[in-house]
Design a protein around this motif. Structure first.
Motif, PDB file in Angstrom:
ATOM      1  N   ASP A  58       0.932  -1.188  -0.116  1.00  9.35           N
ATOM      2  CA  ASP A  58      -0.067   0.177   0.007  1.00  9.35           C
ATOM      3  C   ASP A  58       0.777   1.232  -0.070  1.00  9.35           C
ATOM      4  O   ASP A  58       0.559   2.089  -0.670  1.00  9.35           O
ATOM      5  CB  ASP A  58      -0.888  -0.101   1.149  1.00  9.35           C
ATOM      6  N   ALA A  59       1.853   1.241   0.852  1.00  9.26           N
ATOM      7  CA  ALA A  59       2.883   2.314   0.808  1.00  9.26           C
ATOM      8  C   ALA A  59       3.624   2.640  -0.400  1.00  9.26           C
ATOM      9  O   ALA A  59       3.637   3.556  -1.029  1.00  9.26           O
ATOM     10  CB  ALA A  59       3.882   2.353   1.914  1.00  9.26           C
ATOM     11  N   ALA A  60       3.965   1.311  -1.122  1.00 15.16           N
ATOM     12  CA  ALA A  60       4.501   1.494  -2.671  1.00 15.16           C
ATOM     13  C   ALA A  60       3.426   2.133  -3.699  1.00 15.16           C
ATOM     14  O   ALA A  60       3.946   3.001  -4.271  1.00 15.16           O
ATOM     15  CB  ALA A  60       5.040   0.025  -2.826  1.00 15.16           C
ATOM     16  N   SER A  68      -3.988   1.950  -7.789  1.00 17.76           N
ATOM     17  CA  SER A  68      -4.637   1.361  -6.926  1.00 17.76           C
ATOM     18  C   SER A  68      -4.953  -0.089  -6.977  1.00 17.76           C
ATOM     19  O   SER A  68      -5.215  -0.943  -5.877  1.00 17.76           O
ATOM     20  CB  SER A  68      -6.153   2.046  -6.539  1.00 17.76           C
ATOM     21  N   ALA A  69      -4.961  -0.569  -8.088  1.00 15.58           N
ATOM     22  CA  ALA A  69      -5.159  -2.032  -8.388  1.00 15.58           C
ATOM     23  C   ALA A  69      -4.011  -2.868  -8.854  1.00 15.58           C
ATOM     24  O   ALA A  69      -3.948  -3.891  -9.215  1.00 15.58           O
ATOM     25  CB  ALA A  69      -6.356  -2.253  -9.376  1.00 15.58           C
ATOM     26  N   LEU A  70      -2.644  -2.185  -8.687  1.00 12.97           N
ATOM     27  CA  LEU A  70      -1.495  -2.708  -9.283  1.00 12.97           C
ATOM     28  C   LEU A  70      -1.179  -3.841  -8.166  1.00 12.97           C
ATOM     29  O   LEU A  70      -0.875  -3.517  -6.786  1.00 12.97           O
ATOM     30  CB  LEU A  70      -0.666  -1.528  -9.409  1.00 12.97           C
ATOM     31  N   ILE A  78       3.844  -2.882  -9.679  1.00 10.83           N
ATOM     32  CA  ILE A  78       4.134  -1.669  -9.013  1.00 10.83           C
ATOM     33  C   ILE A  78       5.868  -1.358  -9.386  1.00 10.83           C
ATOM     34  O   ILE A  78       6.238  -0.519  -9.879  1.00 10.83           O
ATOM     35  CB  ILE A  78       4.336  -1.374  -7.689  1.00 10.83           C
ATOM     36  N   ARG A  79       6.593  -2.831  -9.182  1.00 12.14           N
ATOM     37  CA  ARG A  79       8.073  -2.531  -9.673  1.00 12.14           C
ATOM     38  C   ARG A  79       8.300  -2.289 -11.096  1.00 12.14           C
ATOM     39  O   ARG A  79       9.166  -1.680 -11.566  1.00 12.14           O
ATOM     40  CB  ARG A  79       8.820  -3.959  -9.388  1.00 12.14           C
ATOM     41  N   SER A  80       7.315  -2.689 -12.002  1.00 13.80           N
ATOM     42  CA  SER A  80       7.454  -2.585 -13.438  1.00 13.80           C
ATOM     43  C   SER A  80       7.332  -1.257 -13.724  1.00 13.80           C
ATOM     44  O   SER A  80       7.814  -0.703 -14.329  1.00 13.80           O
ATOM     45  CB  SER A  80       6.410  -3.489 -14.157  1.00 13.80           C
ATOM     46  N   PRO A 132      -0.604  -2.146 -18.089  1.00 16.50           N
ATOM     47  CA  PRO A 132      -2.141  -2.786 -18.314  1.00 16.50           C
ATOM     48  C   PRO A 132      -3.049  -1.931 -18.996  1.00 16.50           C
ATOM     49  O   PRO A 132      -3.142  -0.605 -18.694  1.00 16.50           O
ATOM     50  CB  PRO A 132      -2.445  -3.023 -16.813  1.00 16.50           C
ATOM     51  N   GLY A 133      -3.436  -2.532 -20.093  1.00 15.54           N
ATOM     52  CA  GLY A 133      -4.253  -1.878 -21.115  1.00 15.54           C
ATOM     53  C   GLY A 133      -3.659  -1.158 -22.116  1.00 15.54           C
ATOM     54  O   GLY A 133      -4.044  -0.468 -23.096  1.00 15.54           O
TER      55      GLY A 133
END
Length: 300
Positions: free
Chosen positions: A113-115, A128-130, A135-137, A259-260
């Protein structure tokens, strides 16, 4: 004198390393943002207004910076170097990018969540949905893209004109930074006023994006990778951002995905913490190489 331009680059790199960024309240880019902010609204003739902003605002920024450098240089050449160094420090960014990317990558292992929260300052996407992998990507992608936009582009502009005039060099760096800032504020599909600023930014960033890919490949000791990244680099909608991102993906042998929007599948798996950290380190080395090469170019 060529030595003055080289000293300005060295001092700017030192300031970036020590201070990261000028204070927000006096940051010239923040000031430019406040000047450009009134253009960020609905207009009856948005294309014309956007073209006016794209032409005039960066020129005003360039003129102010070049004028300050020139006038101070008349008093003392070394005082002019100081102004040029501050201008370069303000128009480039490396340490802040690296610190932000490193923080996001490390947090994915302890607090997702902090990330997600930290990623908002680094990448322009809804986190929010990652997942932690995504997130690293995003952190690796943003590090690569911002190497071009936030460092190589203004340094290249400075290197092209500083051998002619230190004032012209600093003005060119400010112009490039203003073009990129205007695009980041207005250059969205849902903002017609940003259409011309976005196209101008695409044109200005064409060469820096590809030079950034070259720097990444060479600091990794794998220049041959550049012969194979073209198909991946053309997958993002941007004509430029795909080049440093695809090159970094290929060097890491990993999968980067928004994504997308696009998939850069130079590997089957998303980067884990170790691979993402290596990617940030490669961006760091490429950024330092950009500073060093700029110093050498303006010397001659």
């Amino acid at each position: 004198m060529p030595v003055t331009a080289t000293v300005a680059v060295a001092v700017a790199a030192l300031l970036d390393s020590v201070l990261s960024e000028p204070p927000a309240r006096v940051h010239p880019v923040a000031l430019f943002g406040r000047v450009a902010a009134p253009f960020d609204r609905t207009w009856s003739h948005p294309i014309a207004i956007g073209a006016f902003a794209a032409v005039t605002l960066p020129l005003l920024a360039a003129g102010a910076v070049a004028g300050a450098t020139w006038s101070v240089s008349l008093v003392s050449p070394w005082a002019g170097v100081g102004v040029a160094a501050l201008a370069l420090f303000s128009t480039t960014s490396l340490r802040m990018l690296l610190d932000a990317a490193t923080t996001v990558v490390s947090l994915t292992a302890t607090d997702v969540d902090a990330a997600r929260s930290e990623l908002r300052a680094l990448a322009g996407r809804d986190p929010s949905a990652l997942s932690a992998d995504e997130i690293r990507s995003a952190a690796v992608e943003s590090a690569a893209e911002n190497l071009a936009d936030g460092l190589v582009a203004p340094l290249l502009a400075f290197a092209l004109l500083a051998p002619v005039s230190l004032a012209l060099g600093t003005g060119a760096a400010a112009w490039v930074k203003a073009v990129n800032t205007l695009d980041s504020m207005l250059g969205y599909h849902h903002k017609p006023v940003g259409r011309v600023p976005a196209h101008l930014d695409d044109a200005v960033m064409w060469l820096p994006a590809r030079l950034s890919a070259v720097l990444l490949a060479f600091v990794a000791g794998s220049p041959g990778v550049l012969a194979h990244v073209g198909p991946l680099a053309r997958r993002p909608a941007s004509p430029n951002s795909g080049w440093p991102m695809a090159t970094l993906a290929a060097l890491l042998g990993t999968r980067l995905e928004k994504p997308g929007h696009y998939l850069l599948d130079a590997g089957t798996d998303f980067p884990d913490e170790a691979v993402a950290t290596r990617g940030v380190h490669l961006v760091s080395r490429a950024g330092l190489a950009a500073f060093a090469l700029t110093g050498v170019v303006v010397w001659f």
